[in-house]
Design a protein around this motif. Structure first.
Motif, PDB file in Angstrom:
ATOM      1  N   THR A  26       4.116  18.487  50.507  1.00  0.00           N
ATOM      2  CA  THR A  26       5.399  18.885  51.080  1.00  0.00           C
ATOM      3  C   THR A  26       5.583  18.266  52.461  1.00  0.00           C
ATOM      4  OG1 THR A  26       5.110  20.979  49.948  1.00  0.00           O
ATOM      5  CG2 THR A  26       6.834  20.886  51.588  1.00  0.00           C
ATOM      6  N   PHE A  27       4.483  18.132  53.192  1.00  0.00           N
ATOM      7  CA  PHE A  27       4.570  17.612  54.551  1.00  0.00           C
ATOM      8  C   PHE A  27       4.850  16.117  54.587  1.00  0.00           C
ATOM      9  CE2 PHE A  27       1.811  21.356  54.602  1.00  0.00           C
ATOM     10  CZ  PHE A  27       2.645  22.187  55.332  1.00  0.00           C
ATOM     11  N   ASP A  28       4.570  15.407  53.470  1.00  0.00           N
ATOM     12  CA  ASP A  28       4.862  13.986  53.379  1.00  0.00           C
ATOM     13  C   ASP A  28       6.253  13.730  52.808  1.00  0.00           C
ATOM     14  OD1 ASP A  28       2.279  13.386  54.243  1.00  0.00           O
ATOM     15  OD2 ASP A  28       1.495  13.392  52.197  1.00  0.00           O
ATOM     16  N   SER A  29       6.954  14.782  52.447  1.00  0.00           N
ATOM     17  CA  SER A  29       8.246  14.659  51.793  1.00  0.00           C
ATOM     18  C   SER A  29       9.259  13.983  52.699  1.00  0.00           C
ATOM     19  CB  SER A  29       8.762  16.050  51.405  1.00  0.00           C
ATOM     20  OG  SER A  29      10.088  15.959  50.953  1.00  0.00           O
ATOM     21  N   PRO A  30      10.119  13.115  52.114  1.00  0.00           N
ATOM     22  CA  PRO A  30      11.183  12.509  52.916  1.00  0.00           C
ATOM     23  C   PRO A  30      12.302  13.519  53.214  1.00  0.00           C
ATOM     24  CG  PRO A  30      11.337  11.789  50.646  1.00  0.00           C
ATOM     25  CD  PRO A  30      10.076  12.611  50.751  1.00  0.00           C
ATOM     26  N   VAL A  31      12.277  14.667  52.559  1.00  0.00           N
ATOM     27  CA  VAL A  31      13.284  15.698  52.793  1.00  0.00           C
ATOM     28  C   VAL A  31      12.828  16.561  53.965  1.00  0.00           C
ATOM     29  CG1 VAL A  31      14.469  17.685  51.794  1.00  0.00           C
ATOM     30  CG2 VAL A  31      13.903  15.715  50.353  1.00  0.00           C
ATOM     31  N   PRO A  32      13.660  16.699  55.005  1.00  0.00           N
ATOM     32  CA  PRO A  32      13.262  17.529  56.149  1.00  0.00           C
ATOM     33  C   PRO A  32      13.039  18.980  55.729  1.00  0.00           C
ATOM     34  CG  PRO A  32      15.201  16.212  56.685  1.00  0.00           C
ATOM     35  CD  PRO A  32      14.969  16.080  55.210  1.00  0.00           C
ATOM     36  N   ARG A  33      12.089  19.616  56.376  1.00  0.00           N
ATOM     37  CA  ARG A  33      11.825  21.032  56.111  1.00  0.00           C
ATOM     38  C   ARG A  33      12.660  21.873  57.059  1.00  0.00           C
ATOM     39  NH1 ARG A  33       6.193  20.862  57.605  1.00  0.00           N
ATOM     40  NH2 ARG A  33       6.780  18.838  58.336  1.00  0.00           N
ATOM     41  N   PHE A  34      13.084  23.039  56.595  1.00  0.00           N
ATOM     42  CA  PHE A  34      13.843  23.901  57.483  1.00  0.00           C
ATOM     43  C   PHE A  34      12.970  25.005  58.050  1.00  0.00           C
ATOM     44  CE2 PHE A  34      14.687  26.038  53.367  1.00  0.00           C
ATOM     45  CZ  PHE A  34      14.324  27.335  53.679  1.00  0.00           C
ATOM     46  N   HIS A  35      13.455  25.594  59.135  1.00  0.00           N
ATOM     47  CA  HIS A  35      12.860  26.768  59.759  1.00  0.00           C
ATOM     48  C   HIS A  35      13.938  27.837  59.726  1.00  0.00           C
ATOM     49  CE1 HIS A  35      11.034  29.393  62.780  1.00  0.00           C
ATOM     50  NE2 HIS A  35      12.250  29.455  63.301  1.00  0.00           N
ATOM     51  N   LEU A  36      13.597  29.015  59.224  1.00  0.00           N
ATOM     52  CA  LEU A  36      14.550  30.108  59.141  1.00  0.00           C
ATOM     53  C   LEU A  36      13.858  31.381  59.592  1.00  0.00           C
ATOM     54  CD1 LEU A  36      17.293  31.254  58.134  1.00  0.00           C
ATOM     55  CD2 LEU A  36      16.197  31.538  55.903  1.00  0.00           C
ATOM     56  N   ALA A  37      14.455  32.092  60.530  1.00  0.00           N
ATOM     57  CA  ALA A  37      13.917  33.366  61.015  1.00  0.00           C
ATOM     58  C   ALA A  37      14.873  34.470  60.576  1.00  0.00           C
ATOM     59  CB  ALA A  37      13.789  33.339  62.525  1.00  0.00           C
TER      60      ALA A  37
END
Length: 145
Positions: A3-14
């Motif tokens: 997942t960390f190598d994915s070209p898709v940015p990861r989101f942060h949600l609180a």
């Protein structure tokens, strides 16, 4: 590829919760998310590679708003994931086995139309609405015709 190598940015949600232990049980045990760092007032979760955080916020009022979609009252706001179809069904069974009360039971939305998808809605112990969905054809995620 991780997942960390994915070209898709990861989101942060609180998200606010009124009982951190109930949230830890729901997100960790019922949904099966891996727990990350935590403190007395918050917990990080690995939501399929995205950083999801439950923050203690006692006394938060539930908005209770909804919009009609495909004959159902969809809770607003809500968040969730788009899963593969088999993973969607495994999660639905896991939720049923845990005695989860669905806001909208798992079903096929927009059947035979652009954007056909499996969907289900539920609430966490703090009342936050979650939607999990799955498309048999990923090209339909943003389909308009």
């Amino acid at each position: 590829m991780s997942t960390f190598d994915s070209p898709v940015p990861r989101f942060h949600l609180a998200m606010p919760v009124d009982d951190l232990e109930a949230a830890r049980h729901f997100y960790g045990e019922v949904l099966g998310l891996e727990q990350g760092r935590s403190a007395e007032t918050w917990t990080d979760w690995n939501l399929h590679g995205h950083q999801f955080v439950t923050h203690l916020a006692p006394g938060r009022a539930d908005g209770g708003a909804s919009n009609p979609v495909d004959g159902h009252d969809v809770p607003v706001p809500h968040f969730g994931l788009i899963l593969a179809v088999p993973e969607f069904h495994r999660l639905a069974e896991r939720l049923r086995a845990a005695g989860t009360e669905f806001v909208i039971e798992p079903y096929v939305r927009f059947e035979g139309q652009p954007g056909e998808q499996w969907t289900m809605f539920l609430r966490d112990p703090a009342g936050n609405a979650l939607e999990f969905k799955a498309f048999a054809d990923d090209s339909q995620v943003f389909a308009t015709d």
